[in-house]
Design an enzyme around this catalytic site. Structure first.
Site, PDB file in Angstrom:
ATOM      1  CD  GLU A 180     -18.150 -28.068  39.396  1.00  0.00           C
ATOM      2  OE1 GLU A 180     -18.605 -27.733  40.557  1.00  0.00           O
ATOM      3  OE2 GLU A 180     -17.935 -27.232  38.393  1.00  0.00           O
ATOM      4  CD  GLU A 366     -16.052 -25.508  43.277  1.00  0.00           C
ATOM      5  OE1 GLU A 366     -17.159 -24.921  43.084  1.00  0.00           O
ATOM      6  OE2 GLU A 366     -14.942 -26.061  42.692  1.00  0.00           O
TER       7      GLU A 366
END
Length: 458
Positions: A180, A366
């Site tokens: 991320e 995720e």
């Protein structure tokens, strides 16, 4: 939390592991800072998150991750839990300061040995190791000389990557360079929610560029050190909705998409940074050297997608630099974190990537939900809302596959409850409940459901 009528109406009528290919990857994700603890054990030194935790007001419950889940000492038990659930893969991250505790450039053998034992433990349990090289925990000693704003941090990262992949590459095939980068850059340097806690948009864009450049430069190093390596990156991506059908909200959504999604996807696939955002943020752009964009676009083997929720965007002239605002739409189902529950957003996002970008294998690296978990008197944790969340999102993922999206795996966030960054221990995402006072682990109903599902009996 019981399943409500709205949830039941959205549940798939039939659903089984057999609906997925036999070689589909089923895993769970964790990160080093959130679970390991052992903050000063075996030579580890502080990261920017250790420093952030010590800054008053930054962590909601004023906690820290010095012990966290004590995974550093309890990792065999945690890997046993992943095996019991039926996972065939385990995604973890490596703590940079365990490998390089200081600026000397001398690797810490104790840190390397810990991850060697951890990887051997995964393999012994039939868990394919998926290593994330950077999950936000930059060494504090590098932050003190500029952090990711300093281009020299790229060089330090590449030395770290080279060392780790040479040491573990004989046993790990799948590597994720960064988790991320949006959060590293924007939450860390624009809104200040995450370490290092800056509020400087120009710095955030510079950090984003250096992180993406470090990714691209790391890919050939990993391939050189690891036979048959598969290398990717994990991006946090969101499907977007306009707050209204007005031209101003539609334009705002496009701008937000440019920074939230396209700013990372476009350069990865050789398109450079989005032209509309370059023009909109002209006064804040980093210096880009001639070879940078080609390096960022170094081909990868897979794209990791972290999906949690959609975002609703409204025009906000008083909110520079993008003049956008996130809107919370009343009446929509939400997690305990306040995030909208939108299973079909996963399908929508995956199809958008497949339609807009070159074909590439995708892994859901995720996906999960935080709820207010409570242990019952009988010692069980009945988190049926989380169980239903997983069922509905996996059904959405399967619909994306049926529509032709090349999705090859799914990693639940997370195996165990952990230190949830700026939220401290106030948010629980785990399939396994952790009593942070005793460190006792208890599998939740969602973990039991996953175990039944992965055994083919759901």
């Amino acid at each position: 939390m019981p399943t409500d009528a709205n949830n039941l109406s959205q549940m798939p009528s039939s659903f089984a592991r057999a609906d997925f290919p036999s070689d589909f990857v089923w895993g769970c994700s964790t990160s080093s800072f959130q679970i390991e603890g052992g903050a000063t054990v075996d030579g580890r030194t502080p990261s920017i998150w250790d420093h952030f935790c010590q800054t008053p007001g930054k962590i909601r419950d004023a906690s820290n991750a010095e012990i966290a889940c004590d995974h550093y000492h309890r990792w065999p038990e945690d890997l046993d839990l992943a095996k019991q659930i039926g996972m065939n893969a385990y995604r973890f991250s490596i703590a940079w300061t365990r490998i390089f505790p200081d600026v000397s450039g001398v690797p810490n053998q104790a840190g390397l040995d810990f991850y060697s034992r951890l990887v051997d433990g995964m393999l012994a349990r039939g868990l394919d190791p998926w290593a994330t090289l950077y999950h936000w925990d930059l060494p504090q000693y590098l932050q003190e000389i500029g952090g990711w704003e300093n281009r020299a941090t790229i060089d330090a990262y590449l030395v770290y990557v080279d060392t780790v992949t040479r040491h573990l590459g004989d046993r790990i095939q799948n590597w994720i360079t960064h988790n991320e980068p949006w959060c590293t850059a924007m939450h860390g340097n624009w809104d200040g929610m995450h370490a290092p806690g800056q509020k400087n948009f120009k710095a955030a864009l510079l950090v984003a560029h250096h992180v993406m450049l470090s990714h691209g430069l790391a890919v050939p190093i990993i391939r050189k050190n690891v036979a048959h390596a598969k290398v990717g990156i994990a991006l946090s991506l969101h499907p977007l909705r306009p707050a209204s059908s007005s031209e101003t909200d539609l334009a705002a959504m496009q701008r937000h998409d440019g920074l939230r999604n396209r700013w990372f996807l476009d350069p990865l696939f050789g398109r450079g940074y989005p032209i509309d955002i370059l023009a909109h943020c002209a006064n804040d752009l980093p210096t880009i050297r001639p070879s940078d964009m080609a390096a960022i676009a170094t081909p990868i083997d897979f794209l990791g997608v972290n999906y949690y929720f959609p975002e609703t965007i409204a025009s906000a002239p008083d909110c520079p630099p993008l003049h956008t605002r996130l809107e919370e739409v009343a009446g929509r189902e939400r997690t305990g974190f306040g995030w909208e529950v939108a299973p079909d957003g996963m399908r929508e996002l995956l199809q958008r990537i497949a339609n807009d970008y070159p074909a590439i294998p995708i892994y859901l690296t995720e996906n999960g939900a935080s709820y207010e978990d409570v242990m019952d008197a009988d010692g069980s944790v009945q988190d049926c809302a989380r169980r239903d969340y997983f069922i509905r999102h996996l059904a959405s993922l399967q619909r994306a596959r049926e529509a032709g999206v090349d999705v090859r795996g799914y990693f639940a966030w997370s195996l165990i409850d952990n230190f949830e960054w700026a939220e401290g221990y106030m948010r629980r995402f785990g399939l396994v409940y952790v009593d942070f006072q005793t460190q006792q682990r208890t599998m939740k109903q969602s973990g039991h459901w996953f175990r039944t599902f992965l055994r083919g009996a759901a």
